[in-house]
Enzyme design. Structure first.
Site, PDB file in Angstrom:
ATOM      1  N   TYR A 152       0.828  -1.202   0.000  1.00  0.00           N
ATOM      2  CA  TYR A 152       0.000   0.000   0.000  1.00  0.00           C
ATOM      3  C   TYR A 152       0.867   1.257   0.000  1.00  0.00           C
ATOM      4  CZ  TYR A 152      -3.970   3.003   1.159  1.00  0.00           C
ATOM      5  OH  TYR A 152      -4.942   3.970   1.133  1.00  0.00           O
ATOM      6  N   LYS A 156       0.953   4.109  -2.950  1.00  0.00           N
ATOM      7  CA  LYS A 156       0.534   5.480  -2.694  1.00  0.00           C
ATOM      8  C   LYS A 156       1.692   6.467  -2.858  1.00  0.00           C
ATOM      9  CE  LYS A 156      -3.829   4.853  -1.982  1.00  0.00           C
ATOM     10  NZ  LYS A 156      -4.825   5.408  -2.922  1.00  0.00           N
TER      11      LYS A 156
END
Length: 313
Positions: A152, A156
């Site tokens: 993640y 991002k």
């Protein structure tokens, strides 16, 4: 002078639930015509029904450029223009890298980063025509990479850098690009992560205010206000702005504390490794059903780019 939201056509990806769904409702409440894009047709249709008669819902996988391009053309044909696109679709897995399912790990990168890229490719021609605005949703994870969140955080961080680079590429064409940052916000994804006792324990040890879960409504209101301003940076929680000047320091601080915490949690993580092979939350489950990413998930094929309801044509 930015056009008022009441005169805009706004596309929101990942709009079946959580941030995307509430954002669509808030935008429509301010008079915008909203087009919802996602994987869950029943949920998309239900959200669109709460967004007024001009709202529409479209089923497409953001990693499928052909499907997204078809959706972009069909939305532009329906409304005559597209003024703003919010690249919000995202999924997450948690846990140590070597315990993760590689396909599920890779799928997080595909959806969050490459899905953002595909969204930009598909919709930039329309945004160039309207001299519009693209808001890419990033995360606190782009500012403070943390253990057990490597997929993640990488996705991002990557999509934040992509949006910053794209901003300079398209500015001369009148297109503005923004990055939205959120801390832990009360969504299906965060609630799903908290169902894992080890991940929840790790998160609780983060320093305040990064260890809190924030209500969804105020976070979305701040994002919508940023869309109205066409801001380069939008912070769903005000304190996130203060992380920018010190972001260079954060990885070193996290590495020091993380080493101790990972050593303490390693036996629990090993014992429960099989419980975190799929993306977290209902949205993650929907994506796994389509992509087959994660152990024990059968691939069902890519969805066609199509409107969810007959009135969307």
């Amino acid at each position: 002078m930015n056009p008022p939201l009441s005169s805009q056509v706004v596309v929101v990806t990942g709009a079946a639930r959580g941030i995307g769904a509430l954002m669509a409702r808030r935008l429509s409440a301010q008079g915008a015509k909203v087009a919802l894009v996602g994987l869950e047709p029943a949920e998309l249709k239900a959200v669109a029904a709460t967004c007024g008669p001009d709202a529409s819902a479209w089923e497409a996988d953001v990693t499928d450029l052909d499907a997204l391009t078809a959706v972009a053309r069909q939305i532009q044909d329906r409304y005559g223009r597209i003024d703003t696109v919010v690249a919000n679709a995202g999924i997450a897995i948690g846990g140590p890298l070597l315990d993760s399912d590689h396909r599920a790990f890779t799928r997080v990168i595909e959806v969050n980063l490459l899905g953002g890229v595909a969204t930009a490719r598909a919709f930039l021609p329309a945004l160039t025509e309207s001299r519009g605005y693209l808001l890419q949703i990033a995360s606190l994870a782009a500012l403070t990479p943390a253990p057990l969140m490597s997929a993640y955080c990488a996705s991002k961080s990557g999509v934040e850098a992509f949006a910053h680079a794209l901003r300079a590429e398209v500015a001369h064409q009148g297109v503005r690009v923004g990055v939205g940052y959120l801390s832990w916000t009360d969504t299906d994804m965060v609630r799903g992560a908290d169902q894992d006792a080890v991940l929840k324990q790790m998160r609780s040890r983060l320093p305040w205010p990064a260890n809190k879960t924030y209500p969804l409504g105020p976070a979305v209101d701040r994002l919508v206000a940023g869309i109205a301003r066409r801001s380069a940076h939008v912070y769903a929680q005000a304190w996130l702005r203060g992380m920018q000047p010190i972001r260079w320091l954060v990885p070193s601080v996290i590495a020091l504390g993380g080493r101790r915490d990972m050593a303490r949690l390693e036996p629990q993580l090993r014992a429960t490794a099989g419980e975190r092979l799929r993306p977290v939350g209902a949205g993650g489950a929907a994506d796994a059903a389509v992509s087959g990413a994660g152990a024990g998930v059968a691939r069902t094929g890519e969805p066609a780019a199509r409107p969810v309801d007959p009135g969307a044509e």
